[in-house]
Enzyme design. Structure first.
Site, mmCIF file in Angstrom:
data_model
loop_
_atom_site.group_PDB
_atom_site.id
_atom_site.type_symbol
_atom_site.label_atom_id
_atom_site.label_comp_id
_atom_site.label_asym_id
_atom_site.label_seq_id
_atom_site.Cartn_x
_atom_site.Cartn_y
_atom_site.Cartn_z
ATOM 1 N N LYS A 81 0.822 -1.222 0.000
ATOM 2 C CA LYS A 81 0.000 0.000 0.000
ATOM 3 C C LYS A 81 0.855 1.271 0.000
ATOM 4 O O LYS A 81 0.350 2.346 -0.287
ATOM 5 C CB LYS A 81 -0.998 0.009 1.164
ATOM 6 C CG LYS A 81 -0.402 0.161 2.540
ATOM 7 C CD LYS A 81 -1.512 0.247 3.597
ATOM 8 C CE LYS A 81 -0.925 0.447 4.984
ATOM 9 N NZ LYS A 81 -1.972 0.509 6.016
ATOM 10 N N ASP A 82 2.177 1.152 0.315
ATOM 11 C CA ASP A 82 3.067 2.324 0.282
ATOM 12 C C ASP A 82 3.643 2.595 -1.113
ATOM 13 O O ASP A 82 4.241 3.648 -1.336
ATOM 14 C CB ASP A 82 4.258 2.124 1.241
ATOM 15 C CG ASP A 82 3.836 2.064 2.705
ATOM 16 O OD1 ASP A 82 2.763 2.611 3.036
ATOM 17 O OD2 ASP A 82 4.567 1.461 3.502
ATOM 18 N N ARG A 129 -8.309 8.303 4.463
ATOM 19 C CA ARG A 129 -9.258 7.269 4.011
ATOM 20 C C ARG A 129 -10.054 6.718 5.198
ATOM 21 O O ARG A 129 -11.277 6.558 5.135
ATOM 22 C CB ARG A 129 -8.482 6.125 3.330
ATOM 23 C CG ARG A 129 -9.292 4.875 3.080
ATOM 24 C CD ARG A 129 -8.394 3.719 2.642
ATOM 25 N NE ARG A 129 -7.424 3.328 3.658
ATOM 26 C CZ ARG A 129 -7.688 2.548 4.704
ATOM 27 N NH1 ARG A 129 -8.900 2.065 4.878
ATOM 28 N NH2 ARG A 129 -6.754 2.252 5.579
ATOM 29 N N ARG A 130 -9.344 6.405 6.287
ATOM 30 C CA ARG A 130 -10.035 5.876 7.468
ATOM 31 C C ARG A 130 -10.934 6.942 8.079
ATOM 32 O O ARG A 130 -12.065 6.665 8.471
ATOM 33 C CB ARG A 130 -9.011 5.390 8.498
ATOM 34 C CG ARG A 130 -8.304 4.107 8.076
ATOM 35 C CD ARG A 130 -7.177 3.736 9.040
ATOM 36 N NE ARG A 130 -6.553 2.470 8.645
ATOM 37 C CZ ARG A 130 -5.283 2.158 8.885
ATOM 38 N NH1 ARG A 130 -4.503 3.020 9.519
ATOM 39 N NH2 ARG A 130 -4.794 0.993 8.504
ATOM 40 N N ARG A 151 0.550 10.291 14.079
ATOM 41 C CA ARG A 151 1.648 9.633 13.382
ATOM 42 C C ARG A 151 2.298 8.672 14.344
ATOM 43 O O ARG A 151 1.952 8.604 15.504
ATOM 44 C CB ARG A 151 2.703 10.661 12.929
ATOM 45 C CG ARG A 151 2.355 11.495 11.738
ATOM 46 C CD ARG A 151 2.852 11.022 10.380
ATOM 47 N NE ARG A 151 3.870 10.003 10.291
ATOM 48 C CZ ARG A 151 5.050 10.160 9.743
ATOM 49 N NH1 ARG A 151 5.424 11.319 9.285
ATOM 50 N NH2 ARG A 151 5.880 9.154 9.631
ATOM 51 N N ARG A 157 1.187 4.534 18.643
ATOM 52 C CA ARG A 157 -0.252 4.704 18.423
ATOM 53 C C ARG A 157 -1.079 4.017 19.512
ATOM 54 O O ARG A 157 -2.024 4.589 20.039
ATOM 55 C CB ARG A 157 -0.628 4.189 17.034
ATOM 56 C CG ARG A 157 -0.017 5.051 15.939
ATOM 57 C CD ARG A 157 -0.334 4.549 14.543
ATOM 58 N NE ARG A 157 0.413 5.334 13.565
ATOM 59 C CZ ARG A 157 -0.060 5.712 12.387
ATOM 60 N NH1 ARG A 157 -1.277 5.384 12.025
ATOM 61 N NH2 ARG A 157 0.673 6.427 11.568
ATOM 62 N N CYS A 244 -1.224 7.912 -2.115
ATOM 63 C CA CYS A 244 -1.703 7.040 -1.047
ATOM 64 C C CYS A 244 -2.173 7.840 0.158
ATOM 65 O O CYS A 244 -2.677 7.297 1.121
ATOM 66 C CB CYS A 244 -0.652 6.010 -0.630
ATOM 67 S SG CYS A 244 0.663 6.671 0.375
#
Length: 331
Positions: A81-82, A129-130, A151, A157, A244
């Site tokens: 996805k990166d 997106r989330r 971040r 997190r 992305c």
């Protein structure tokens, strides 16, 4: 005489090291050669800026690709996805191994599920997106949440929840699986609630395009179903001209096989699959405007067929106003 070790370029994060270690073991199994990890620091690892602001696409990839092009490493492992959707001519995606669980997950205080969070709950994520999809779901179901941009690595997190700064954070199931922390998940978010990032849960193994022997060896790790699925998802992303960091979700799946996966079981082996479903979503980060569409067709047999499937769905989404929902379009 023992063969020279293959050099695998990897980011230094705990997650990157874990997934690269797993790939190194698999490559050792198929080649018989030792594999050594070469740690490379990328701009995305050292920058404290918000991912969406530093351009998202490629910030974790460029340094690894530079090392490949200079011959400092023989191959590199990326989170798919990166990867930017444009592939440099000098490099080739030699393998896309079988995909991990593509879903997003919630780690919340007091083992809460998403729908049980208190009014005004603060949910951390670094992904527009989330944010877009969580806010849209909350709006549609009368939930009151606040999404907070964060971040940092997985430890950082999850720490925000543990120290009470946030009520919950959203992470990818695949990463938590790979570092052995899936037990901390309090809720698996259905792909009907939050569609994952294009390529989420999949790895990309990249090497120089002129190294035919290595391409052939790494090709043993390739999973054709995963490859056509992520190709369709990335084609959708490319056609929407979105980096992305844009709020685009996409998932290509094989419906008969996906149901057991989403229930946490293993894929049903030996089932004959004729169709692939591709779903795409794009929305404003506050969740007020969304374009979500899907299409189902024969399982693509080639890269070009998979790419065409993504382009077709993107064209339909653009016709419904998707372009206006993405803020700055990448040029």
């Amino acid at each position: 005489m023992t063969e020279k070790a293959l050099r695998l370029g990897t980011r230094r994060s705990k997650l990157a090291m874990a997934q690269s270690g797993q790939v190194a073991e698999a490559v050792h199994q198929v080649t018989g050669r030792p594999v050594e990890l070469v740690e490379i620091t990328t701009y995305g690892d050292v920058s404290r800026e918000n991912l969406a602001q530093i351009g998202g696409t490629g910030v974790f990839v460029t340094a690894l690709r530079d090392a490949l092009l200079k011959g400092e490493v023989d191959f590199a492992v990326h989170s798919l996805k990166d990867l930017p959707t444009a592939q440099p001519a000098e490099l080739v995606l030699a393998a896309v191994p079988p995909r991990e669980d593509p879903r997003d997950v919630l780690i919340a205080r007091d083992a809460l599920k998403f729908t049980d969070l208190p009014r005004g709950a603060r949910i951390g994520t670094g992904s527009p997106r989330r944010m877009a999809q969580l806010n849209a779901y909350a709006r549609a179901h009368g939930l009151d949440i606040e999404t907070v941009a964060i971040r940092g690595n997985v430890d950082t997190r999850i720490g925000y929840v543990q120290d009470g700064e946030l009520d919950a954070v959203v992470l990818a199931a695949a990463g938590l699986n790979r570092i052995g922390r899936i037990d901390e998940v309090t809720d698996f978010l259905s792909v009907d609630t939050v569609l994952p990032a294009p390529g989420q849960g999949a790895l990309a193994i990249e090497c120089a395009a002129d190294n035919a022997a290595l391409i052939a060896a790494l090709g043993e790790l390739d999973d054709p179903f995963t490859r056509v699925a992520v190709t369709a998802e990335r084609s959708l992303l490319a056609a929407l001209e979105a980096g992305c960091s844009a709020p685009v979700g996409a998932l290509a799946d094989l419906p008969p096989l996906s149901a057991p996966l989403e229930r946490g079981g293993s894929q049903a082996d030996g089932q004959f699959v004729k169709e692939m479903r591709l779903r795409g979503v794009v929305g404003t980060t506050d969740g007020t405007r969304m374009v979500q569409l899907s299409t189902t067709g024969p399982v693509p047999q080639t890269h070009d067929q998979a790419w065409a499937l993504g382009r077709e769905l993107a064209t339909e989404m653009l016709a419904q106003g998707a372009a206006g929902l993405m803020g700055e379009r990448a040029h």
